[in-house]
Write a protein that holds these residues in place. Structure first.
Motif, short mmCIF file in Angstrom:
data_model
loop_
_atom_site.label_atom_id
_atom_site.label_comp_id
_atom_site.label_asym_id
_atom_site.label_seq_id
_atom_site.Cartn_x
_atom_site.Cartn_y
_atom_site.Cartn_z
N GLU A 351 32.80 28.36 -30.33
CA GLU A 351 32.85 29.48 -31.27
C GLU A 351 31.45 29.93 -31.66
O GLU A 351 31.20 31.12 -31.86
CB GLU A 351 33.64 29.08 -32.51
N LEU A 352 30.51 28.98 -31.77
CA LEU A 352 29.12 29.35 -32.06
C LEU A 352 28.55 30.21 -30.94
O LEU A 352 27.89 31.24 -31.19
CB LEU A 352 28.27 28.09 -32.24
N LEU A 353 28.78 29.81 -29.70
CA LEU A 353 28.27 30.59 -28.56
C LEU A 353 28.91 31.97 -28.52
O LEU A 353 28.24 32.98 -28.25
CB LEU A 353 28.56 29.84 -27.26
N ARG A 354 30.20 32.04 -28.79
CA ARG A 354 30.89 33.33 -28.75
C ARG A 354 30.39 34.25 -29.86
O ARG A 354 30.17 35.44 -29.63
CB ARG A 354 32.39 33.11 -28.88
N GLU A 355 30.21 33.71 -31.04
CA GLU A 355 29.74 34.54 -32.15
C GLU A 355 28.30 34.98 -31.95
O GLU A 355 27.94 36.13 -32.25
CB GLU A 355 29.88 33.75 -33.46
N ALA A 356 27.47 34.10 -31.43
CA ALA A 356 26.08 34.46 -31.15
C ALA A 356 25.99 35.54 -30.07
O ALA A 356 25.22 36.49 -30.17
CB ALA A 356 25.28 33.23 -30.72
N ARG A 414 42.06 32.37 -31.86
CA ARG A 414 40.90 31.49 -31.96
C ARG A 414 41.01 30.55 -33.15
O ARG A 414 40.60 29.38 -33.08
CB ARG A 414 39.63 32.33 -32.08
N ILE A 415 41.54 31.03 -34.26
CA ILE A 415 41.59 30.24 -35.49
C ILE A 415 42.81 29.32 -35.53
O ILE A 415 42.72 28.18 -36.00
CB ILE A 415 41.58 31.19 -36.71
N VAL A 416 43.95 29.79 -35.01
CA VAL A 416 45.19 29.02 -35.13
C VAL A 416 45.10 27.68 -34.41
O VAL A 416 45.72 26.68 -34.84
CB VAL A 416 46.37 29.87 -34.58
#
Length: 501
Positions: A351-356, A414-416
């Protein structure tokens, strides 16, 4: 109580009288500037020989139209009434008003106030400055086959795009003002005689009941219109494609456009429709059915695959084949963490890579996602922080969330999966089933503008199954979905359509 009521009545009468247009230029100028806090972009132009003065906000009007359509026609001419000025000008949108508040609001909307000394009314001539980008390609909902145009931030342009698809006299557009300070123009778009009047009335009332300072984007308005603000699942669709909005309007749905936003809100919406793409209608039904099945398989992989891995390695070794169990044992021999910590750590890194990658510029973001994923994944396996099999599972789950056509539903997926991983790590398959049953019950309780969220499967509407997870040939889908409660149920005559198939 009597004195309070009397005081409020007198105060109201006084404020109503004070809201009238002053009859002298000096008072008009003072009042106009005071209401706009003496802003630096206020323009005051005195023209002609009969005491005509123009009041406007320079940053909101078209200067070329101001000189060409107003100043030049009125220059060196004499007028004794506002009505004669109105007859002399050839501007499309012009109206008369005697209310100061309405005149100031009109100036904030790109109007020029035409004031004639000694008159208690003014003319409001609309010549707004057109600031915005031109029509371009869809960025977030791209497709190979079909139109490529996308909405812009101009409400006028967006309505023009919809009218270019639906050239019908029954297409209705209602305008409402939202926001005490922003005064955003919101348009409700529907096809009269097809859409449910009850749904339109309910949506109109919800928009009118919104009391807040301002709404800057359609996504904010969508949250305010949703029936359940506590659920994570989207209850209305947000799209940037005019062809998709037009297709939904023809099915009996309602669209909401906000001035300054490039996204349209469409309702009602079911859970299944978030996994359907506009491109499904542009290809053969066999290909469209394959795509839809692929999306639902990707949904399962993204939500449950990592949780299955954690549950199997923590509690249920007996479900793993013996040959695969040896491979898993070797892969996890150096990993110091239990499966739940290992999975949560890798999901968090993903998730960090995707958000970045999403926040960086396009070229840099793509490089960051590819290089970062390869480097971090390889280093994590070599260092013994995770197993290479989990890297494959996490990657498949990430790919599954990208397959969903809707960006908002992709975020939900992504969150579920995080709470499902935690439940699987605590109680194994039983925890996963508790989580699945909770999600199912939660979805059963949701609705979109009064329509069931899990339609057409609950309640069962077998006629709509022809265009849900699978898509049958167009000749079988002549009926509009029951979800919209459309007054005109049929798109075309089914008997005539079958003669040509």
């Amino acid at each position: 109580m009597f004195f309070k009521k009397l005081f409020s009545t007198k105060s109201h009468t006084k404020s109503k009288n004070e809201d009238l247009i002053p009859e002298t230029r000096e008072k008009m100028s003072t009042e106009f500037k005071q209401r706009l806090q003496n802003s630096a972009d206020i323009l005051e132009n005195e023209i002609g020989v009969s005491g005509i003065t123009l009041f406007s906000i320079g940053t909101l009007i078209d200067k070329t139209m101001l000189h060409r359509d107003i100043i030049n026609p009125l220059k060196e001419l004499s007028f004794d009434s506002i009505q004669k000025i109105m007859e002399h000008l050839s501007i499309g949108e012009i109206e008369k008003s005697n209310q100061m508040e309405k005149a100031v609001q009109a100036a904030l909307d790109g109007n020029v106030i035409i004031f004639l000394d000694g008159n208690s009314s003014v003319l409001l001539a609309k010549i707004p400055s057109r600031v915005g980008r031109s029509v371009s390609y869809a960025q977030n909902e791209s497709q190979v086959i079909g139109p490529q145009m996308a909405f812009t931030e101009s409400l006028l342009t967006n309505i023009t795009l919809i009218r270019s698809y639906i050239k019908d006299t029954s297409l209705c557009i209602e305008n409402l003002q939202v926001g005490a300070r922003t005064n955003k123009l919101v348009s409700i778009v529907y096809i009269n005689g097809m859409v449910s009047e009850q749904m339109v009335d309910s949506l109109r009332k919800r928009i009118q009941d919104i009391k807040m300072d301002g709404i800057l984007d359609s996504s904010v308005l969508e949250q305010l219109l949703a029936e359940n603000s506590l659920t994570i699942f989207p209850q209305m669709a947000l799209t940037e494609r005019p062809d998709r909005v037009s297709d939904w309007l023809l099915k009996g749905k309602v669209a909401v456009l906000v001035d300054g936003s490039s996204l349209a809100i469409v309702c009602p919406q079911s859970f299944m429709e978030f996994f359907q793409s506009m491109e499904d209608s542009n290809v053969n039904w066999q290909i469209a059915t394959f795509w839809r099945l692929l999306r639902f398989i990707a949904l399962f992989l993204s939500v449950f695959f990592t949780a299955l891995y954690v549950a199997a390695l923590t509690f249920h070794y007996e479900v793993i084949p013996q040959t695969l169990l040896f491979t898993l044992s070797e892969s996890r021999a150096k990993v110091p963490f239990p499966p739940i910590i290992e999975a949560l750590l890798l999901e968090f890194i993903m998730e960090l890579l995707r958000e970045a990658g999403a926040r960086l510029p396009t070229k840099v973001g793509q490089t960051m996602g590819i290089v970062g994923g390869i480097v971090i994944g390889t280093a994590a396996v070599d260092a013994g922080f995770t197993s290479n099999i989990l890297i494959i599972i996490i990657s498949l789950g990430a790919l599954g969330s990208f397959v969903t056509p809707s960006y908002t539903m992709g975020n939900v997926i992504r969150i579920v999966r995080f709470p499902l991983i935690i439940l699987a790590g605590c109680w194994g398959f039983y925890g996963m089933m508790y989580g699945f049953c909770f999600l199912l019950l939660h979805l059963l309780r949701q609705s979109s503008m009064g329509s069931p969220y899990l339609a057409p499967f609950y309640p069962p509407r077998f006629a709509d199954w022809k265009d849900s997870i699978i898509r049958l040939p167009l000749s079988f889908t002549n009926k509009r979905p029951d979800l919209t409660m459309a007054e005109d149920e049929y798109k075309y005559d089914p008997i005539k359509a079958k003669k040509h198939t």
